[in-house]
Design a protein around this motif. Structure first.
Motif, short mmCIF file in Angstrom:
data_model
loop_
_atom_site.label_atom_id
_atom_site.label_comp_id
_atom_site.label_asym_id
_atom_site.label_seq_id
_atom_site.Cartn_x
_atom_site.Cartn_y
_atom_site.Cartn_z
N GLU A 1 2.28 1.69 -3.48
CA GLU A 1 1.26 2.14 -4.43
C GLU A 1 1.00 3.64 -4.27
O GLU A 1 0.77 4.34 -5.25
CB GLU A 1 -0.03 1.35 -4.24
N LYS B 1 0.83 -1.21 0.00
CA LYS B 1 0.00 0.00 0.00
C LYS B 1 0.86 1.26 0.00
O LYS B 1 0.56 2.23 -0.70
CB LYS B 1 -0.96 0.00 1.19
N GLY C 1 8.10 -2.94 -6.36
CA GLY C 1 6.70 -3.25 -6.08
C GLY C 1 6.30 -4.61 -6.63
O GLY C 1 5.60 -5.38 -5.97
#
Length: 100
Positions: free
Chosen positions: A44, A41, A57
């Motif tokens: 992102e 999270k 990621g």
């Protein structure tokens, strides 16, 4: 966040080394999975602003998929072990059955 994930990973490794039961290991893996989700999270939300490579990621997401697979297996084993360890019928001595 990374340090938290590393620490939780070490707890899993230590539990494995001492042959901890599936209930304990299931909880540890679930905690580790939550720390991975926090990192995902964060990436992102902040990868562009922080200049974090997209490959990082991708690596964390792939690792998380593996964690989820392992969590499913271990937690299923824990659930089965609980089912086996719990008696399905009466427990104790049954002297009335010894009457012949």
């Amino acid at each position: 966040m990374r340090e938290e994930a590393v620490a939780r990973g070490k707890l899993i490794k230590d539990a494995s080394a001492r042959h901890a039961g599936p209930d304990v290991t299931c909880k540890l893996i679930a905690d580790f999975a939550r720390s991975e989700i926090k990192m995902i999270k964060y990436l992102e939300t902040n990868s562009t602003n922080c200049g974090i490579s997209p490959q990082i990621g991708d690596q964390i997401r792939t690792g998380h998929k593996n964690t989820e697979t392992m969590q499913t297996k271990v937690c299923n084993a824990a659930q089965q072990a609980r089912g086996i360890s719990e008696p399905s019928g009466p427990v104790g001595d049954f002297p009335q059955l010894d009457r012949r």
